[in-house]
Design a protein around this motif. Structure first.
Motif, PDB file in Angstrom:
ATOM      1  N   UNK A   1      47.313  50.045  27.261  1.00 56.73           N
ATOM      2  CA  UNK A   1      46.630  48.958  27.939  1.00 56.73           C
ATOM      3  C   UNK A   1      45.735  49.552  29.021  1.00 56.73           C
ATOM      4  N   UNK A   2      44.499  49.090  29.177  1.00 55.92           N
ATOM      5  CA  UNK A   2      43.604  49.657  30.199  1.00 55.92           C
ATOM      6  C   UNK A   2      44.233  49.614  31.588  1.00 55.92           C
TER       7      UNK A   2
ATOM      8  N   UNK B   1      53.237  44.531  28.792  1.00 51.44           N
ATOM      9  CA  UNK B   1      52.765  45.874  29.109  1.00 51.44           C
ATOM     10  C   UNK B   1      51.729  45.843  30.231  1.00 51.44           C
ATOM     11  N   UNK B   2      51.748  46.874  31.067  1.00 53.79           N
ATOM     12  CA  UNK B   2      50.786  47.011  32.156  1.00 53.79           C
ATOM     13  C   UNK B   2      50.220  48.419  32.130  1.00 53.79           C
ATOM     14  N   UNK B   3      48.887  48.535  32.179  1.00 54.17           N
ATOM     15  CA  UNK B   3      48.223  49.839  32.147  1.00 54.17           C
ATOM     16  C   UNK B   3      48.229  50.517  33.500  1.00 54.17           C
ATOM     17  N   UNK B   4      48.303  51.848  33.460  1.00 57.06           N
ATOM     18  CA  UNK B   4      48.438  52.661  34.675  1.00 57.06           C
ATOM     19  C   UNK B   4      47.472  53.837  34.623  1.00 57.06           C
ATOM     20  N   UNK B   5      46.933  54.210  35.776  1.00 55.97           N
ATOM     21  CA  UNK B   5      46.159  55.448  35.908  1.00 55.97           C
ATOM     22  C   UNK B   5      46.394  56.013  37.299  1.00 55.97           C
ATOM     23  N   UNK B   6      46.875  57.252  37.354  1.00 48.63           N
ATOM     24  CA  UNK B   6      47.105  57.959  38.613  1.00 48.63           C
ATOM     25  C   UNK B   6      46.586  59.384  38.450  1.00 48.63           C
TER      26      UNK B   6
ATOM     27  N   UNK C   1      48.702  55.764  31.540  1.00 46.69           N
ATOM     28  CA  UNK C   1      50.000  55.425  30.988  1.00 46.69           C
ATOM     29  C   UNK C   1      50.188  53.934  30.858  1.00 46.69           C
ATOM     30  N   UNK C   2      51.420  53.574  30.565  1.00 45.98           N
ATOM     31  CA  UNK C   2      51.735  52.169  30.310  1.00 45.98           C
ATOM     32  C   UNK C   2      53.199  51.900  30.642  1.00 45.98           C
TER      33      UNK C   2
ATOM     34  N   UNK D   1      51.841  48.874  42.382  1.00 46.67           N
ATOM     35  CA  UNK D   1      52.501  49.660  43.434  1.00 46.67           C
ATOM     36  C   UNK D   1      52.471  51.142  43.072  1.00 46.67           C
ATOM     37  N   UNK D   2      52.741  51.454  41.814  1.00 49.84           N
ATOM     38  CA  UNK D   2      52.745  52.848  41.375  1.00 49.84           C
ATOM     39  C   UNK D   2      51.365  53.478  41.545  1.00 49.84           C
TER      40      UNK D   2
END
Length: 301
Positions: free
Chosen positions: A243-244, A262-267, A272-273, A297-298
């Protein structure tokens, strides 16, 4: 669909999520302050649209997969969790250090009441800062690496030979903060360097899982087929498109009897997801709020 039909459908889904029992028209009429005849007419319309069904042995109705999907989409965009909780979660993750990812899925699973997974994948090959090597069994080596950004990962490497302690020490010293590819002195050392490089190359994926036991409290867990399907989805590695970052996604019933939020993540250089897994009769509003809030939060949003 009329606004009244939408209200009836969403109330029906809400009640079914709580009770897992067919919902009588009289209950809907009473809670919405509508006449029983009006509700019965709209239920027939919703049934013709494929959004609800009527079990043969019951006078009530149940949502279909399409009905659940319509309901889940109505909960977008998600409502974030309360601000005070956001601040507390942010502090907890900040203090977690290298356990940050594991703690993320633990908290997400606990808050949502569903199993959670986190998948992270580098967008480019990470720079290897340091590596520690040790023999496991014949031809198998454990590599523990410190990657760019301070992340620690481990990999089990299979070789056509069993390295000596001298060879392992040489590899550790030559790979320490090497800015360019290391040249090997022998074919055996070349195999070792290439295997280490592949183990930590772009496309390698970190996976964290938590809370599979929570599904046992769901009524659907009485069905062994449901449990087998849920375990297979929970444990299976995935290389699918994420997911974007910043976005959320709901997959209702794509796997028989299961839904995914699902929730998309970028760090930094990682995407990630975060995924929550539950039955199609999922508490979508809560799950969406948790997945969205934890991902934000992440990412430090």
């Amino acid at each position: 669909m009329t606004e009244r039909q939408r209200r009836i459908l969403h109330l029906l889904v809400d009640i079914y999520i709580q009770t897992q029992a067919p919902v009588p028209s009289g209950v809907l009429a009473q809670q919405l302050s509508l006449s029983p005849a009006t509700v019965r007419y709209d239920l027939i319309e919703l049934e013709q649209q494929g959004l609800i069904g009527k079990p043969h042995t019951s006078a009530g109705r149940v949502p279909t997969r399409a009905g659940f999907h319509h309901y889940a989409l109505s909960k977008l965009p998600p409502n974030p969790l309360p601000q005070a909780m956001l601040e507390k979660l942010a502090q907890v993750l900040e203090d977690a250090g290298p356990r940050r990812e594991a703690l993320l899925v633990q908290v997400a699973s606990k808050l949502a009441g569903y199993p959670a997974t986190l998948r992270l994948r580098p967008q480019r090959a990470p720079k290897l800062l340091q590596v520690h090597l040790s023999n496991l069994t014949s031809g198998k080596v454990l590599a523990v690496a410190v990657l760019e950004g301070g992340r620690v990962r481990e990999a089990r490497i299979e070789l056509s030979f069993t390295p000596t302690e001298a060879q392992l020490n040489e590899a550790e010293q030559r790979l320490y903060k090497a800015s360019e590819p290391v040249k090997a002195s022998t074919p055996a050392m070349m195999e070792l360097y290439e295997s280490i490089g592949r183990a930590f190359a772009q496309g390698s994926q970190e996976e964290y899982r938590e809370g599979m036991g929570l599904l046992l409290s769901e009524p659907e867990a009485q069905n062994p087929l449901f449990l087998r399907q849920a375990i297979a989805v929970f444990e299976a590695p995935s290389d699918s498109t994420f997911t974007p970052p910043g976005g959320v996604n709901v997959r209702v019933g794509e796997n028989e009897g299961l839904s995914l939020v699902q929730a998309g993540i970028k760090v930094n250089d990682q995407i990630g997801e975060l995924t929550l897994l539950g039955p199609v009769r999922m508490r979508y509003e809560r799950a969406l709020s948790v997945a969205f809030t934890m991902s934000q939060v992440y990412m430090g949003k």
